[in-house]
Scaffold this motif. Structure first.
Motif, PDB file in Angstrom:
ATOM      1  N   PRO A 147       0.835  -1.211   0.000  1.00  0.00           N
ATOM      2  CA  PRO A 147       0.000   0.000   0.000  1.00  0.00           C
ATOM      3  C   PRO A 147       0.869   1.260   0.000  1.00  0.00           C
ATOM      4  CG  PRO A 147      -0.653  -1.533   1.743  1.00  0.00           C
ATOM      5  CD  PRO A 147       0.671  -1.998   1.232  1.00  0.00           C
ATOM      6  N   VAL A 148       0.462   2.234  -0.801  1.00  0.00           N
ATOM      7  CA  VAL A 148       1.173   3.510  -0.903  1.00  0.00           C
ATOM      8  C   VAL A 148       0.173   4.624  -0.641  1.00  0.00           C
ATOM      9  CG1 VAL A 148       2.548   5.033  -2.356  1.00  0.00           C
ATOM     10  CG2 VAL A 148       2.786   2.549  -2.576  1.00  0.00           C
ATOM     11  N   CYS A 149       0.521   5.510   0.299  1.00  0.00           N
ATOM     12  CA  CYS A 149      -0.336   6.650   0.655  1.00  0.00           C
ATOM     13  C   CYS A 149       0.384   7.940   0.267  1.00  0.00           C
ATOM     14  CB  CYS A 149      -0.648   6.626   2.149  1.00  0.00           C
ATOM     15  SG  CYS A 149      -1.865   7.868   2.653  1.00  0.00           S
ATOM     16  N   GLU A 150      -0.292   8.797  -0.491  1.00  0.00           N
ATOM     17  CA  GLU A 150       0.303  10.045  -0.961  1.00  0.00           C
ATOM     18  C   GLU A 150      -0.563  11.223  -0.528  1.00  0.00           C
ATOM     19  OE1 GLU A 150       2.200  11.745  -5.079  1.00  0.00           O
ATOM     20  OE2 GLU A 150       0.243  10.754  -5.180  1.00  0.00           O
ATOM     21  N   ALA A 151       0.049  12.138   0.211  1.00  0.00           N
ATOM     22  CA  ALA A 151      -0.594  13.398   0.584  1.00  0.00           C
ATOM     23  C   ALA A 151       0.077  14.491  -0.229  1.00  0.00           C
ATOM     24  CB  ALA A 151      -0.458  13.655   2.080  1.00  0.00           C
ATOM     25  N   LYS A 155       0.159  22.302   2.557  1.00  0.00           N
ATOM     26  CA  LYS A 155       0.920  23.370   3.220  1.00  0.00           C
ATOM     27  C   LYS A 155       0.272  23.642   4.578  1.00  0.00           C
ATOM     28  CE  LYS A 155       2.607  28.072   2.697  1.00  0.00           C
ATOM     29  NZ  LYS A 155       2.094  28.482   4.019  1.00  0.00           N
ATOM     30  N   PRO A 156       1.001  23.391   5.653  1.00  0.00           N
ATOM     31  CA  PRO A 156       2.347  22.783   5.717  1.00  0.00           C
ATOM     32  C   PRO A 156       2.301  21.292   5.365  1.00  0.00           C
ATOM     33  CG  PRO A 156       1.409  23.001   7.910  1.00  0.00           C
ATOM     34  CD  PRO A 156       0.434  23.657   6.981  1.00  0.00           C
ATOM     35  N   ALA A 157       3.445  20.622   5.505  1.00  0.00           N
ATOM     36  CA  ALA A 157       3.513  19.209   5.152  1.00  0.00           C
ATOM     37  C   ALA A 157       2.593  18.391   6.054  1.00  0.00           C
ATOM     38  CB  ALA A 157       4.953  18.704   5.264  1.00  0.00           C
ATOM     39  N   ALA A 158       1.888  17.454   5.443  1.00  0.00           N
ATOM     40  CA  ALA A 158       0.966  16.608   6.200  1.00  0.00           C
ATOM     41  C   ALA A 158       1.735  15.524   6.951  1.00  0.00           C
ATOM     42  CB  ALA A 158      -0.048  15.970   5.258  1.00  0.00           C
ATOM     43  N   ARG A 159       1.112  14.973   7.956  1.00  0.00           N
ATOM     44  CA  ARG A 159       1.667  13.846   8.716  1.00  0.00           C
ATOM     45  C   ARG A 159       0.903  12.592   8.308  1.00  0.00           C
ATOM     46  NH1 ARG A 159       0.502  11.214  13.504  1.00  0.00           N
ATOM     47  NH2 ARG A 159       2.308  10.290  14.565  1.00  0.00           N
ATOM     48  N   THR A 181       4.727  17.499  -0.781  1.00  0.00           N
ATOM     49  CA  THR A 181       4.088  16.205  -1.027  1.00  0.00           C
ATOM     50  C   THR A 181       4.762  15.151  -0.163  1.00  0.00           C
ATOM     51  OG1 THR A 181       3.437  16.744  -3.294  1.00  0.00           O
ATOM     52  CG2 THR A 181       3.643  14.408  -2.751  1.00  0.00           C
ATOM     53  N   VAL A 182       3.959  14.384   0.563  1.00  0.00           N
ATOM     54  CA  VAL A 182       4.457  13.331   1.447  1.00  0.00           C
ATOM     55  C   VAL A 182       4.020  11.990   0.871  1.00  0.00           C
ATOM     56  CG1 VAL A 182       4.511  12.403   3.783  1.00  0.00           C
ATOM     57  CG2 VAL A 182       4.299  14.873   3.422  1.00  0.00           C
ATOM     58  N   LEU A 183       5.000  11.075   0.688  1.00  0.00           N
ATOM     59  CA  LEU A 183       4.742   9.749   0.135  1.00  0.00           C
ATOM     60  C   LEU A 183       5.186   8.702   1.155  1.00  0.00           C
ATOM     61  CD1 LEU A 183       3.741   8.473  -2.591  1.00  0.00           C
ATOM     62  CD2 LEU A 183       6.149   8.133  -3.137  1.00  0.00           C
ATOM     63  N   SER A 184       4.277   7.790   1.493  1.00  0.00           N
ATOM     64  CA  SER A 184       4.572   6.762   2.487  1.00  0.00           C
ATOM     65  C   SER A 184       4.167   5.401   1.933  1.00  0.00           C
ATOM     66  CB  SER A 184       3.824   7.053   3.791  1.00  0.00           C
ATOM     67  OG  SER A 184       4.056   6.020   4.739  1.00  0.00           O
ATOM     68  N   CYS A 198      -4.798   4.333   5.774  1.00  0.00           N
ATOM     69  CA  CYS A 198      -3.841   5.446   5.811  1.00  0.00           C
ATOM     70  C   CYS A 198      -4.525   6.641   6.455  1.00  0.00           C
ATOM     71  CB  CYS A 198      -3.369   5.785   4.403  1.00  0.00           C
ATOM     72  SG  CYS A 198      -2.390   7.304   4.299  1.00  0.00           S
ATOM     73  N   ILE A 199      -3.839   7.276   7.398  1.00  0.00           N
ATOM     74  CA  ILE A 199      -4.372   8.435   8.122  1.00  0.00           C
ATOM     75  C   ILE A 199      -3.494   9.647   7.818  1.00  0.00           C
ATOM     76  CG2 ILE A 199      -4.947   9.391  10.375  1.00  0.00           C
ATOM     77  CD1 ILE A 199      -5.192   6.500  11.397  1.00  0.00           C
ATOM     78  N   VAL A 200      -4.120  10.716   7.334  1.00  0.00           N
ATOM     79  CA  VAL A 200      -3.405  11.958   7.003  1.00  0.00           C
ATOM     80  C   VAL A 200      -3.873  13.038   7.968  1.00  0.00           C
ATOM     81  CG1 VAL A 200      -3.024  13.730   5.269  1.00  0.00           C
ATOM     82  CG2 VAL A 200      -3.108  11.329   4.594  1.00  0.00           C
ATOM     83  N   SER A 201      -2.918  13.570   8.743  1.00  0.00           N
ATOM     84  CA  SER A 201      -3.221  14.633   9.711  1.00  0.00           C
ATOM     85  C   SER A 201      -2.685  15.958   9.178  1.00  0.00           C
ATOM     86  CB  SER A 201      -2.592  14.309  11.066  1.00  0.00           C
ATOM     87  OG  SER A 201      -3.050  13.055  11.545  1.00  0.00           O
ATOM     88  N   HIS A 202      -3.530  16.998   9.207  1.00  0.00           N
ATOM     89  CA  HIS A 202      -3.152  18.304   8.663  1.00  0.00           C
ATOM     90  C   HIS A 202      -3.950  19.390   9.372  1.00  0.00           C
ATOM     91  CE1 HIS A 202      -2.668  21.525   5.599  1.00  0.00           C
ATOM     92  NE2 HIS A 202      -1.501  20.938   5.398  1.00  0.00           N
TER      93      HIS A 202
END
Length: 307
Positions: A147-151, A155-159, A181-184, A198-202
């Motif tokens: 699995p790949v999660c992309e935020a 702005k600012p960078a997501a967690r 851009t954050v790629l995990s 996948c959880i994206v905090s912003h």
């Protein structure tokens, strides 16, 4: 008390009075940080009283040069310098000198100062505008079944984090406009798990998505397609090298024909005996000539040539 001490006390009193006067005349009301969402139209207020003589908004954005919006009560006149149409008075400045920024973007981020001149003194109110850009969340499976999660472009960078997963390393890529851009990728992924989240905090808001990935058969086929030609290429290369090496050794160590002694011909024997034969023949010729002379002439016995 001595005159010198009286002068010092008077000087200190005067300094305190001046400071209090300046504090009353020039007041700065806060330094507020205002976060706003991209695309919104924030309004920055400016505290005033009824007896306002002049209001000025001084704007120093991160992108572009400074601009000003002004109002003079004695002339009931407004003016603007280097400000775009997206910045304007929200209401009538003589009633409420609030500033409105329409369709705010990243370029509007910066410092905003409201200066008010009144009969009681001058007042400053400062804001620092920050623009938030929510990231675009994308969740997919790569060619290995991870699995790949992309935020993207936040702005600012997501967690980015994973539910029921810990073996991942986020990678950040900055862009020219200030977004990130954050790629995990979740590498230690169990195929027994039905879904992974996948959880994206912003600051602009939190989001989550779930997906189920399985090992890709196409990936195994791709590996075979890549490995088999490489293996065949190695075998062919080794065979060709061995073939050339074998034949080069044969060419280098090929046996030469044995050197044969020169043939001994009867003519050589004749050439070796011929000088002696010639000499004998010459002697015989001389002898025969003398014999012929002796027979043909009658020499006295004492004059006869010796034999």
């Amino acid at each position: 008390m001595k005159p010198g001490a009286d002068m010092k006390i008077a000087g200190k009193t005067l300094c305190v009075f001046v400071l209090l006067t300046i504090t009353k005349v020039m007041r700065t009301v806060g330094n507020k940080r205002v976060p706003t969402m991209v695309g919104d139209s924030p309004v920055l207020t400016c505290t005033t009283k009824s007896n306002v003589t002049m209001v000025t908004w001084k704007i120093s954005p991160k992108v572009g040069g400074p601009c000003t919006l002004g109002y003079r009560a004695d002339q009931n006149k407004t003016d603007r310098t280097n400000c775009s149409d997206s910045m304007n008075w929200k209401y009538r400045p003589d009633q409420d000198p609030a500033l409105e920024i329409r369709q705010v973007g990243i370029a509007h981020e910066g410092k905003y100062t409201c200066e008010v001149a009144e009969r009681e003194g001058n007042f400053h109110e400062m804001y620092y505008l920050t623009v938030l850009v929510p990231p675009r969340l994308t969740l997919y499976c790569d060619d290995r079944g991870n699995p790949v999660c992309e935020a993207a472009a936040g702005k600012p960078a997501a967690r980015v984090s994973w539910l029921l997963g810990s073996n991942f390393t986020p990678k950040e890529e900055g862009h020219d406009n200030g977004t990130v851009t954050v790629l995990s990728t979740l590498t230690a992924y169990s195929t027994n798990v039905t879904n992974t989240t996948c959880i994206v905090s912003h600051p602009a808001g939190n989001h989550s998505k779930s997906i189920a990935c399985h090992p890709s058969k196409n990936h195994s086929f791709t590996q075979l397609v890549f490995i088999i030609p490489c293996f065949l290429g190695i075998i062919i290369s080794v065979t060709v090298m061995y073939y050339f090496k074998l034949h080069s050794d044969r060419l280098c160590h090929k046996t030469k024909p044995p050197e044969t002694a020169p043939a001994h011909s009867p003519q050589d024997d004749t050439l070796e005996v011929e000088p002696y034969t010639t000499y004998v023949q010459k002697e015989n010729v001389i002898y025969n000539s003398v014999s012929d002379l002796t027979v043909g002439h009658d020499f006295p016995q004492q004059l006869s040539p010796a034999t």
